[in-house]
Design a protein around this motif. Structure first.
Motif, short mmCIF file in Angstrom:
data_model
loop_
_atom_site.label_atom_id
_atom_site.label_comp_id
_atom_site.label_asym_id
_atom_site.label_seq_id
_atom_site.Cartn_x
_atom_site.Cartn_y
_atom_site.Cartn_z
N ARG A 63 0.84 -1.20 0.00
CA ARG A 63 0.00 0.00 0.00
C ARG A 63 0.87 1.25 0.00
NH1 ARG A 63 -2.64 -0.65 4.67
NH2 ARG A 63 -1.29 0.87 5.70
N GLU A 64 1.92 1.23 0.85
CA GLU A 64 2.82 2.38 0.91
C GLU A 64 3.50 2.64 -0.43
OE1 GLU A 64 4.31 2.27 5.55
OE2 GLU A 64 5.83 2.30 3.97
N LEU A 65 4.01 1.55 -1.04
CA LEU A 65 4.69 1.70 -2.33
C LEU A 65 3.75 2.25 -3.38
CD1 LEU A 65 6.89 -1.54 -2.44
CD2 LEU A 65 7.72 0.81 -2.65
N THR A 66 2.53 1.73 -3.42
CA THR A 66 1.56 2.19 -4.41
C THR A 66 1.19 3.65 -4.18
OG1 THR A 66 0.66 -0.05 -4.49
CG2 THR A 66 -0.70 1.69 -5.44
N GLU A 67 0.91 3.99 -2.92
CA GLU A 67 0.52 5.38 -2.62
C GLU A 67 1.62 6.36 -2.99
OE1 GLU A 67 -2.49 4.44 1.15
OE2 GLU A 67 -0.54 5.41 1.51
N ARG A 68 2.86 5.98 -2.68
CA ARG A 68 3.97 6.90 -2.96
C ARG A 68 4.21 7.01 -4.46
NH1 ARG A 68 8.83 5.57 1.00
NH2 ARG A 68 9.59 7.51 0.11
N ALA A 69 4.08 5.89 -5.18
CA ALA A 69 4.24 5.95 -6.64
C ALA A 69 3.13 6.79 -7.25
CB ALA A 69 4.23 4.53 -7.22
N LEU A 88 10.46 7.92 -9.16
CA LEU A 88 10.12 6.52 -8.86
C LEU A 88 11.37 5.76 -8.41
CD1 LEU A 88 7.61 5.35 -11.66
CD2 LEU A 88 7.10 5.98 -9.30
N ILE A 89 12.48 6.01 -9.09
CA ILE A 89 13.74 5.33 -8.73
C ILE A 89 14.17 5.75 -7.33
CG2 ILE A 89 16.23 5.29 -9.25
CD1 ILE A 89 15.41 5.25 -12.26
N LYS A 90 14.00 7.04 -7.02
CA LYS A 90 14.38 7.52 -5.68
C LYS A 90 13.55 6.85 -4.59
CE LYS A 90 16.13 12.12 -6.81
NZ LYS A 90 15.77 13.55 -6.83
N LEU A 91 12.24 6.78 -4.82
CA LEU A 91 11.42 6.22 -3.73
C LEU A 91 11.58 4.72 -3.63
CD1 LEU A 91 8.36 4.78 -4.27
CD2 LEU A 91 7.85 7.07 -5.05
N GLN A 92 11.82 4.05 -4.77
CA GLN A 92 12.03 2.61 -4.72
C GLN A 92 13.35 2.28 -4.03
OE1 GLN A 92 9.54 0.68 -5.88
NE2 GLN A 92 10.52 -1.28 -5.44
N SER A 93 14.33 3.14 -4.23
CA SER A 93 15.63 2.95 -3.61
C SER A 93 15.54 3.12 -2.09
CB SER A 93 16.60 3.95 -4.24
OG SER A 93 17.82 3.97 -3.59
N GLU A 94 14.82 4.14 -1.67
CA GLU A 94 14.55 4.30 -0.22
C GLU A 94 13.83 3.09 0.35
OE1 GLU A 94 12.19 7.67 1.25
OE2 GLU A 94 13.48 8.90 -0.05
N ALA A 95 12.81 2.63 -0.38
CA ALA A 95 12.02 1.49 0.08
C ALA A 95 12.87 0.22 0.12
CB ALA A 95 10.80 1.28 -0.81
N ALA A 96 13.76 0.06 -0.86
CA ALA A 96 14.60 -1.14 -0.91
C ALA A 96 15.46 -1.24 0.35
CB ALA A 96 15.49 -1.13 -2.15
N ILE A 97 15.91 -0.08 0.83
CA ILE A 97 16.74 -0.08 2.04
C ILE A 97 15.86 -0.26 3.28
CG2 ILE A 97 18.21 1.39 3.48
CD1 ILE A 97 19.46 2.43 0.87
N GLN A 98 14.78 0.51 3.32
CA GLN A 98 13.90 0.45 4.49
C GLN A 98 13.28 -0.94 4.64
OE1 GLN A 98 10.53 3.13 4.09
NE2 GLN A 98 9.51 1.93 5.69
N MET A 99 12.88 -1.55 3.55
CA MET A 99 12.19 -2.85 3.59
C MET A 99 13.15 -3.99 3.22
SD MET A 99 8.68 -1.75 1.51
CE MET A 99 7.71 -0.30 1.99
N ARG A 100 14.46 -3.78 3.42
CA ARG A 100 15.40 -4.72 2.84
C ARG A 100 15.29 -6.14 3.38
NH1 ARG A 100 18.14 -1.32 6.13
NH2 ARG A 100 19.56 -2.14 7.71
N SER A 101 14.81 -6.31 4.61
CA SER A 101 14.75 -7.68 5.13
C SER A 101 13.66 -8.51 4.47
CB SER A 101 14.59 -7.67 6.65
OG SER A 101 13.40 -7.02 7.00
N TYR A 102 12.65 -7.87 3.91
CA TYR A 102 11.58 -8.69 3.32
C TYR A 102 11.25 -8.35 1.88
CZ TYR A 102 9.12 -4.63 5.22
OH TYR A 102 8.75 -3.35 5.55
N MET A 103 11.82 -7.24 1.34
CA MET A 103 11.46 -6.89 -0.05
C MET A 103 11.78 -8.00 -1.06
SD MET A 103 12.41 -3.64 -2.44
CE MET A 103 11.22 -2.41 -1.87
N PRO A 104 12.96 -8.64 -0.97
CA PRO A 104 13.23 -9.69 -1.98
C PRO A 104 12.24 -10.85 -1.87
CG PRO A 104 15.28 -9.04 -0.90
CD PRO A 104 14.14 -8.43 -0.11
N VAL A 105 11.78 -11.14 -0.65
CA VAL A 105 10.80 -12.23 -0.49
C VAL A 105 9.48 -11.80 -1.13
CG1 VAL A 105 9.49 -13.60 1.17
CG2 VAL A 105 11.86 -13.01 1.66
#
Lengths: 206, 206
Positions: free
Chosen positions: B78-84, B101-118
């Motif tokens: 939901r957060e990713l969609t709302e921000r995009a 979009l690249i900036k916010l995805q990069s922030e999210a990749a770091i913030q959510m790094r423990s579960y984003m790849p899953v």
């Protein structure tokens, strides 16, 4: 009953002939198990079944799941390193080197897709394999970043941190392992070509 | 002994007051467990402990591990969609949209790094969460590929298959989750900037 003194080969004559375990065949079997059910599906029992040998036979050469993963890991990383080194030896121009590295990594991402994200990510690997992965991936990243940096020096890529840039380009291709579906009929060449286009590494042929 | 007929609230008055389970707090706790030990470390018992509530209390709102993952998944997507969507609403020029979009995805990749790849890889997710992920990721990819295609139409990116290009750019950033280490002191902004440089999306400010 005769006693044999002619070495290991003859000492097996009394029981079942000892099968030589072919490490390449083990790597293939482990890769198939990965494809079927991820790292959890990799076991001595299932590998033995795929190889049509008894667990005891496999166990003599490969006593643990860690060893199974290690065999697949060694082969995959050796192949990637050898192929990257061949590119670096055969081609002089950094832009062309990077194009070829992207092509081979893209092929590998598809071919090794069931286990590449596990190996490259390091997560879920047994400690021994993980340590070997760390050593290897540093070396591999260094090969790539040398090329990326040379591309920046020659104006083939715009200047930015070469290590971050390398990880971004490698990640772009490694992540292919996660979204690739044979049913979509997108080839490794098309993927590599799209990456090369995005990075504007294409040169107009004379 | 009195019998209460004034709804659920009063019916609780005889026992311990029923705690309201805050879904945001659950998501935070699950994210912490992910960071500590991956998807295997996520459990009702450990989430309850992090929230300082009894298992029974948590169990009433969130009966399964699947539900726990679902709560974190919902919040993250939901957060990713709302921000995009905010980027797409606020910015007109496709090149600038992609940069943001690249900036916010990069922030999210770091913030959510423990579960984003899953979550992005879909692997290891319970079937229900996996199906929701597939629906969501198709939509999310569509938002991105619309921007990527517009960038190609306007000459901000060279032309190639927009879907493959989108997955490559997204993958480039998602993979940051895997190699990011706080100790290296590389920021989300620096990573986004390197990606933007590689894709030559930078425009000279007038």
């Amino acid at each position: 009953m005769s006693t044999n003194y002619d070495g290991g080969r003859a000492s097996r004559s009394r029981g079942r002939p000892r099968l030589e375990i072919n490490r390449d065949a083990v790597a293939d079997a482990v890769a198939e198990l990965f494809a079927e059910g991820g790292i959890e599906a990799v076991s001595i029992a299932d590998t033995a079944e795929k190889l049509s040998v008894s667990r005891a036979t496999l166990y003599r050469t490969v006593p643990t799941k860690e060893d199974l993963l290690g065999i697949l890991f060694e082969r995959s990383t050796r192949e990637l390193t050898e192929r990257a080194d061949a590119v670096l030896a055969d081609i002089v121009e950094p832009g062309e080197q990077l194009v070829e590295l992207i092509k081979l990594q893209s092929e590998a991402a598809i071919q090794m897709r069931s286990y590449m994200p596990v190996f490259f990510g390091g997560g879920g690997l047994p400690p021994d394999v993980f340590m070997r992965w760390r050593r290897w991936s540093k070396q591999f990243e260094k090969r790539w970043s040398g090329v990326v940096e040379a591309c920046m020096d020659e104006g083939r890529l715009d200047k930015t941190d070469p290590v971050v840039a390398t990880r971004l380009i490698l990640g772009m291709i490694i992540w292919v392992s996660r979204w690739y579906r044979p049913s979509e009929k997108i080839t490794a060449d098309q993927i590599a070509d799209a990456a090369i286009t995005l990075l504007r590494l294409k040169v107009a042929k004379p």
